[in-house]
Design an enzyme around this catalytic site. Structure first.
Site, PDB file in Angstrom:
ATOM      1  N   TRP A 139       4.739  -7.737  15.276  1.00  0.00           N
ATOM      2  CA  TRP A 139       6.052  -7.683  14.629  1.00  0.00           C
ATOM      3  C   TRP A 139       7.132  -8.231  15.553  1.00  0.00           C
ATOM      4  CZ3 TRP A 139       5.451  -7.614   9.801  1.00  0.00           C
ATOM      5  CH2 TRP A 139       4.464  -6.825   9.194  1.00  0.00           C
ATOM      6  N   ASP A 159      13.868  -2.525  16.330  1.00  0.00           N
ATOM      7  CA  ASP A 159      13.040  -2.374  15.140  1.00  0.00           C
ATOM      8  C   ASP A 159      12.307  -1.038  15.286  1.00  0.00           C
ATOM      9  OD1 ASP A 159      11.144  -2.387  13.146  1.00  0.00           O
ATOM     10  OD2 ASP A 159      10.221  -4.301  13.705  1.00  0.00           O
ATOM     11  N   LYS A 219       7.156   3.696   6.245  1.00  0.00           N
ATOM     12  CA  LYS A 219       6.246   4.348   7.188  1.00  0.00           C
ATOM     13  C   LYS A 219       6.636   5.803   7.433  1.00  0.00           C
ATOM     14  CE  LYS A 219       4.912  -0.050   8.472  1.00  0.00           C
ATOM     15  NZ  LYS A 219       5.464  -1.307   8.930  1.00  0.00           N
TER      16      LYS A 219
HETATM   17  C1  LIG Z   1       5.693  -2.576   9.008  1.00  0.00           C
HETATM   18  C2  LIG Z   1       6.548  -3.145  10.061  1.00  0.00           C
HETATM   19  C3  LIG Z   1       7.398  -4.227   9.810  1.00  0.00           C
HETATM   20  C4  LIG Z   1       7.449  -4.939   8.483  1.00  0.00           C
HETATM   21  O1  LIG Z   1       8.187  -4.187   7.596  1.00  0.00           O
HETATM   22  P1  LIG Z   1       8.560  -4.753   6.137  1.00  0.00           P
HETATM   23  O2  LIG Z   1       9.452  -3.663   5.635  1.00  0.00           O
HETATM   24  O3  LIG Z   1       7.281  -4.894   5.382  1.00  0.00           O
HETATM   25  O4  LIG Z   1       9.261  -6.051   6.300  1.00  0.00           O
HETATM   26  C5  LIG Z   1       8.209  -4.658  10.842  1.00  0.00           C
HETATM   27  N1  LIG Z   1       8.205  -4.072  12.043  1.00  0.00           N
HETATM   28  C6  LIG Z   1       7.394  -3.033  12.319  1.00  0.00           C
HETATM   29  C7  LIG Z   1       7.413  -2.403  13.677  1.00  0.00           C
HETATM   30  C8  LIG Z   1       6.543  -2.534  11.337  1.00  0.00           C
HETATM   31  O5  LIG Z   1       5.732  -1.501  11.601  1.00  0.00           O
END
Ligand SMILES: *Cc1c(COP(=O)(O)O)cnc(C)c1O
Length: 358
Positions: free
Chosen positions: A103, A170, A194
């Site tokens: 990511w 993030d 998540k």
């Molecule tokens: C799942 C995830 C993403 C992607 O998220 P989306 O909402 O599907 O764009 C980005 N960064 C991390 C750390 C993730 O776990």
């Protein structure tokens, strides 16, 4: 309802049963108003109360200071990868990114579309199995971007770097899982699916003065200032996803908030790491001091045995345990809502497997 499976999926992921029950009630009829939560105007008083309650509860849970805005946006964490540099990184300016996994790498690729990226630290040399301890920050850099939890590789920043430039994080896979000082960050963002609800809404916590520092003309829907001034109601928001996030925050407050969930998360993760460390057949992939409390990754010493372990998990009603297709092996995602009971079932399976294969 038939028995719920033990849900170790990495995302979308397990939600508390209480949230599912309340959400399904709300779909049938919201708050005795004779209408479903998904059939009322986003400008109605009733939905206004829902989004306000979501913001209020999130502020309380995370101790978000007043000079920060809380936004409920769309496009996932992936859109934030682009929206942040689009707003805040000029063509000839440099942002520092830490390359700690898949990511993080995608965030880097998006930023390169708008300005210069300096990789301040990387753990690519050892297949992203650790968190770098030093970050190189050139003079004049606009911001530093980190991925606080690396969902695919199972590593996590256990201490947040202290830097003098704005810090952007993030937190998609570990928001609301541990105590953190929000004031250390300029922006925190997370796809909700998540740890904070269901897919469709992206949580953005942004310092208001930082949001003003936009470097180029941007479309309205990608302009943080517009979303702030319209309180996330610039267009029709994902009403159901915001509703589920509100219920998830409510559940989290009801069990004792972040200190209590952090205690539970540590307990759950250590039960699994202990059994993985006990038997040589298991090879945990992340360096010990950087192991994630949310995504626990391991391989088997003999990969021929993978099918056997998967079968045992399936028989125990465990789902979502296969590693990400990029890395293989196994991954147990143990987000906030995963009950201790599910962890115990997995630990029993791992113990039986370890005893058999050593
Ligand atoms: C799942 C995830 C993403 C992607 O998220 P989306 O909402 O599907 O764009 C980005 N960064 C991390 C750390 C993730 O776990």
């Amino acid at each position: 309802m038939s028995m719920r499976k033990h849900n170790f999926y990495a995302g979308p992921a397990v939600l508390p049963l209480e949230v599912l029950v309340e959400a399904s009630r709300g779909v049938l009829q919201h708050d005795n108003i004779g209408l479903s939560i998904i059939e009322i105007s986003h400008r109605s008083k009733d939905f206004g109360e829902v989004i306000e309650e979501a913001e209020h509860r999130l502020r309380r849970l995370m101790n978000i200071p007043d000079d920060y805005a809380v936004l409920f946006l769309q496009g996932g964490a992936r859109l934030q990868f682009a929206m942040i540099p689009m707003n805040f990184l000029g063509d000839s300016e440099t942002a520092v990114y830490t390359d700690t996994g898949e990511w993080a790498r995608q965030a880097i690729e998006e930023a390169k579309l708008f300005g210069k990226v300096h990789i301040g630290a990387s753990s690519r040399d050892e297949n992203y199995s650790y968190i770098p301890k030093e970050i190189d920050i050139p003079d004049g850099a606009k911001y530093l971007h980190i991925t606080t939890n690396n969902t695919i590789y199972g590593t996590q920043w256990h201490s947040i770097p202290d830097v003098s430039i704005p810090l952007v994080a993030d937190m998609s896979s570990d928001i609301l899982s541990r105590q953190l000082d929000v004031s250390k960050f300029a922006i925190i963002y997370a796809g909700a699916q998540k740890n904070a609800g269901t897919a469709g809404v992206t949580i953005v916590i942004i310092r208001k003065d930082f949001a003003e520092q936009v470097v180029r003309p941007v479309p309205s829907m990608l302009d943080y200032r517009k979303h702030i001034s319209k309180k996330s109601l610039l267009n029709t928001p994902p009403v159901f996803a915001i509703y589920v996030s509100m219920l998830t925050f409510k559940w989290l407050e009801s069990i004792g908030g972040i200190p209590e969930i952090e205690r539970r998360n540590r307990e759950k993760a250590s039960l699994i790491y202990d059994v993985l460390d006990k038997w040589e057949v298991f090879v945990p992939t992340a360096r010990k001091e950087d192991r994630s409390l949310m995504n626990i990754t391991w391989r088997l010493k003999d990969s021929q045995l993978e099918g056997e372990l998967l079968k045992m998990c399936e028989e125990a009603n465990i789902v979502g345990i296969k590693g990400h297709r990029k890395v293989g092996g196994f991954r147990a995602s143990v987000y906030n809502a995963l009950p201790m009971e599910s962890v115990k079932v997995l630990v029993d399976v791992l113990e039986t497997f370890g005893r058999k294969y050593g």
